[in-house]
Scaffold this motif. Structure first.
Motif, short mmCIF file in Angstrom:
data_model
loop_
_atom_site.label_atom_id
_atom_site.label_comp_id
_atom_site.label_asym_id
_atom_site.label_seq_id
_atom_site.Cartn_x
_atom_site.Cartn_y
_atom_site.Cartn_z
N MET A 87 0.84 -1.20 0.00
CA MET A 87 0.00 0.00 0.00
C MET A 87 0.87 1.24 0.00
SD MET A 87 -3.11 -1.14 2.51
CE MET A 87 -2.33 -2.38 3.51
N ALA A 88 0.31 2.32 -0.52
CA ALA A 88 1.08 3.56 -0.60
C ALA A 88 1.13 4.23 0.77
CB ALA A 88 0.44 4.49 -1.61
N LYS A 89 2.35 4.64 1.17
CA LYS A 89 2.49 5.32 2.46
C LYS A 89 1.59 6.53 2.53
CE LYS A 89 7.21 4.05 3.69
NZ LYS A 89 8.61 4.42 3.53
N GLU A 90 1.49 7.18 1.38
CA GLU A 90 0.71 8.40 1.29
C GLU A 90 -0.75 8.19 1.69
OE1 GLU A 90 0.26 9.96 -2.69
OE2 GLU A 90 1.62 11.56 -2.07
N ARG A 91 -1.29 7.06 1.32
CA ARG A 91 -2.72 6.83 1.54
C ARG A 91 -3.00 6.11 2.85
NH1 ARG A 91 -5.60 7.21 -3.53
NH2 ARG A 91 -7.38 6.37 -2.44
N ILE A 135 -3.54 2.84 5.35
CA ILE A 135 -4.18 1.55 5.11
C ILE A 135 -5.44 1.75 4.31
CG2 ILE A 135 -5.30 -0.43 6.19
CD1 ILE A 135 -3.26 -0.11 8.45
N ASP A 136 -5.38 1.34 3.06
CA ASP A 136 -6.49 1.53 2.13
C ASP A 136 -6.63 0.21 1.38
OD1 ASP A 136 -8.20 2.09 0.12
OD2 ASP A 136 -7.18 3.92 -0.55
N LEU A 137 -7.48 -0.66 1.90
CA LEU A 137 -7.55 -2.02 1.36
C LEU A 137 -8.04 -2.05 -0.08
CD1 LEU A 137 -8.90 -3.73 4.58
CD2 LEU A 137 -6.57 -3.81 3.70
N GLU A 138 -8.84 -1.06 -0.46
CA GLU A 138 -9.34 -1.02 -1.83
C GLU A 138 -8.19 -0.90 -2.83
OE1 GLU A 138 -12.89 -0.35 -2.97
OE2 GLU A 138 -13.16 -1.50 -1.14
N GLU A 139 -7.17 -0.14 -2.44
CA GLU A 139 -6.07 0.15 -3.36
C GLU A 139 -4.89 -0.79 -3.15
OE1 GLU A 139 -6.01 2.70 -5.72
OE2 GLU A 139 -8.14 2.94 -5.27
N ALA A 140 -4.99 -1.71 -2.20
CA ALA A 140 -3.85 -2.57 -1.87
C ALA A 140 -3.54 -3.53 -3.02
CB ALA A 140 -4.17 -3.36 -0.61
N ASP A 141 -2.27 -3.80 -3.21
CA ASP A 141 -1.86 -4.68 -4.30
C ASP A 141 -1.12 -5.90 -3.77
OD1 ASP A 141 -1.01 -5.87 -6.60
OD2 ASP A 141 0.54 -4.38 -7.06
N PRO A 142 -1.72 -7.09 -3.87
CA PRO A 142 -1.01 -8.29 -3.42
C PRO A 142 -0.11 -8.89 -4.50
CG PRO A 142 -3.30 -8.82 -3.92
CD PRO A 142 -3.11 -7.37 -4.26
N TYR A 143 -0.15 -8.35 -5.72
CA TYR A 143 0.58 -8.96 -6.84
C TYR A 143 1.84 -8.21 -7.21
CZ TYR A 143 -3.84 -11.40 -7.37
OH TYR A 143 -4.96 -12.16 -7.15
#
Ligand code: SF4
Ligand code: SF4
Lengths: 321, 224
Positions: free
Chosen positions: A144-148, A150-158
């Motif tokens: 996840m972006a530090k800027e945002r 914890i934002d699970l919608e934008e999180a990238d597991p790949y």
């Protein structure tokens, strides 16, 4: 197993013909007919069953794990050991190590240290005999972006970078949060999953009917379904197994993290704790005031994921710095 | 006239429908046979990683009832053949002067705190087999954490409590811990970035094997 079901299906049809003929003759009364029908049906079932895979009858008559007497548990473990040893060609031990007194397991993960290297993901696959292909991962590391924040919608597991950590990102591994108030166990229509006295949420793979209600109920995506036949190479098999933990699963059942029940009930740290190169993962007894966990709960900023859902996880995230 | 346009219209619809069908069958299907990008990585793809973590000797068993927990530590991570330092330094005159090292240790790049930092802030001039605290007292390399803890007090405390750094062994018994220097090069302590292991494969490229009759008969547990 489809051949078994196919074999059984025609059985009830036979008596219908018999009944028709009998009525026409007038020579066969209802009782005789029923007896005959019963016999025909039974013999049909018997033939099917006799031709069924060995162990099929047992698997159909088996009872819930919690209803087994100690002797029956031992017998079950022995059968499983035999089955796995012959399937994988190496000596396997399956234990049913019980929970310890006055122990409630808890876990903490240091978000200020995790670098997202995924060593824990594969150590877990190795330790817990997860299927290699189709691939099942109990741990998912979110970038996840530090800027945002914890934002699970934008999180990238790949994510797939040459090196981690990336300057502008932080990493959050997520697996089963071992809730004190788990929604997953409540929705199970057959009670194949429950919380043990030491707090570990377990699944009886023999009892699970694969309805996946628990997957829908879990807010953390922690549960995984065996859509296909799990593949584990014999060379990569972990032979130290727990009956409610890392023993090989079959297609059609759900599985998830158990805090490495086969290790922690014997006192060992979970595999992911030991592999993590930055020491971001902490484990211990929540009831022991001197444990690492209680120390960090007193001293650090701690939170749980999706606190507002009142699942009350025993998996904590913290910031050491 | 009208019927001709109707036929044309129908033909157009049929063509569109066929196109959609072809697309769905070829492009729209989730798993493409022989897709090369699809690799389900497994632990065996990383032979350099020790998946079965070995414990230090003496840690193989949990502590017995009432037995005190032991904390073991592997020996400090010296470069090969470098310790004891006195092997070489014994016959040399100590030279406290700041300079670029040329005869030995040229590979050491000091990148730790302020520029003014220098060998003898930590190493001991007279007895090279020891480290020196600010107070002037000497400590063993095995106790280097005391030296680090002089500046990094909060981290030292966390480490002592088991919150910073790695532990192995038994959560309720014998365990091993590491010295600061096992993970942080004391001359250049910033943790080096790592190559992450492979990402999970996307659900769209998972592929599933039907349980074969043979496997089914062997796995007597369950509902395959
Ligand atoms: S092994 Fe440790 S650092 Fe790497 S992803 Fe897992 S928790 Fe993060
Ligand atoms: S994280 Fe999901 S699977 Fe684990 S206890 Fe909570 S609801 Fe159940």
């Amino acid at each position: 197993m489809s051949q078994d079901y196919a074999g059984k299906a025609p059985a009830p049809r036979v008596p219908c013909d018999v009944a028709h003929k009998g009525a026409a003759d007038g020579g066969l009364n209802r009782r005789e007919f029923l007896a005959g029908a019963g016999l025909t049906a039974m013999s049909a079932i018997a033939t099917t069953v006799a031709g069924a895979a060995p162990g099929f009858i047992e698997s159909m008559l088996r009872r819930h794990f919690k209803e087994l007497s100690p002797d029956e548990v031992q017998e079950r473990l022995r059968l499983l050991e035999e089955e796995y040893s012959s399937r994988f060609g190496k000596k396997v031990t399956v234990a049913a190590t019980p929970p310890m007194e006055n122990v409630l397991f808890g876990y903490a993960l240091d978000l200020s240290r995790c670098i997202g290297c995924r060593r824990c993901v594969y150590a877990c696959v190795h330790e817990n005999n997860q299927s290699r292909d189709p691939q099942i991962h109990w741990i998912r590391v979110l970038e996840m972006a530090k800027e945002r924040g914890i934002d699970l919608e934008e999180a990238d597991p790949y994510y797939d970078h040459d090196t981690v950590p990336q300057e502008d990102s932080f990493y959050m591994p997520v697996a089963c949060q071992q809730c004190r108030n788990p929604p997953c166990t409540r929705v199970c229509p057959v009670q194949a999953t429950w919380q043990e006295p030491d707090g570990i949420v377990v699944i009886d793979y023999d009892w699970c009917i694969g309805c996946r209600y628990c997957m829908a109920a879990c807010p953390y995506g922690a549960r995984h379904f065996n859509w296909g036949n799990p593949q584990i190479p014999a060379a990569g098999l972990n032979t130290d197994m727990h009956v409610l933990g890392n023993r090989p699963r079959v297609a059609g059942v759900v599985e998830k993290c158990t805090f490495c029940i086969q290790r922690v009930r014997k006192g060992r740290y979970p595999a992911c704790v030991e592999i993590c190169p930055v020491g971001a993962r902490k484990f211990g007894n929540l009831l022991d005031e001197n444990s690492e966990l209680r120390y960090l709960m007193r001293e650090k900023r701690v939170f749980v994921l999706k606190e507002d859902l009142n699942t009350q996880p025993k998996f904590y995230y913290f910031y050491a710095t | 006239m009208e019927s001709t346009s109707l036929v044309v219209l129908l033909l157009v619809f049929a063509a569109i429908g066929f196109g959609v069908l072809v697309y769905a069958v070829t492009k729209g299907s989730h798993y493409k046979q022989g897709e090369t990008l699809r690799v389900a990585h497994a632990p065996k793809d990383y032979p350099e990683i020790e998946w079965n973590v070995e414990l230090l000797p003496g840690l193989e068993k949990p502590a017995k009832e009432g037995e005190a927990e032991t904390f073991s530590v592997p020996s400090p991570p010296f470069s090969e053949d470098v310790f004891p330092c006195s092997d070489c330094h014994e016959d040399m005159d100590p030279n406290p002067e700041r300079r670029v090292l040329e005869m030995a240790h040229e590979e050491i790049v000091l990148d730790h705190g302020p520029k003014s930092r220098w060998c003898f802030d930590c190493h001991n001039l007279e007895d090279r087999d020891k480290l020196r605290l600010v107070s002037g007292s000497l400590v063993d390399f095995k106790e280097s954490y005391k030296l680090c803890g002089q500046c990094h007090g909060t981290i030292y405390r966390d480490w002592r409590e088991g919150i910073h750094g790695r532990r192995r062994g038994y959560w309720n018994g014998h365990k091993s811990y590491l010295l600061c220097a096992h993970c942080h090069n004391p001359h250049k302590p910033r943790f080096k970035p790592l190559k992450p292991l492979a990402p999970p494969i996307r659900p769209s490229s998972q592929h599933f094997t039907e349980p074969s009759a043979e496997q089914t008969s062997k796995s007597e547990g369950g509902h395959s």
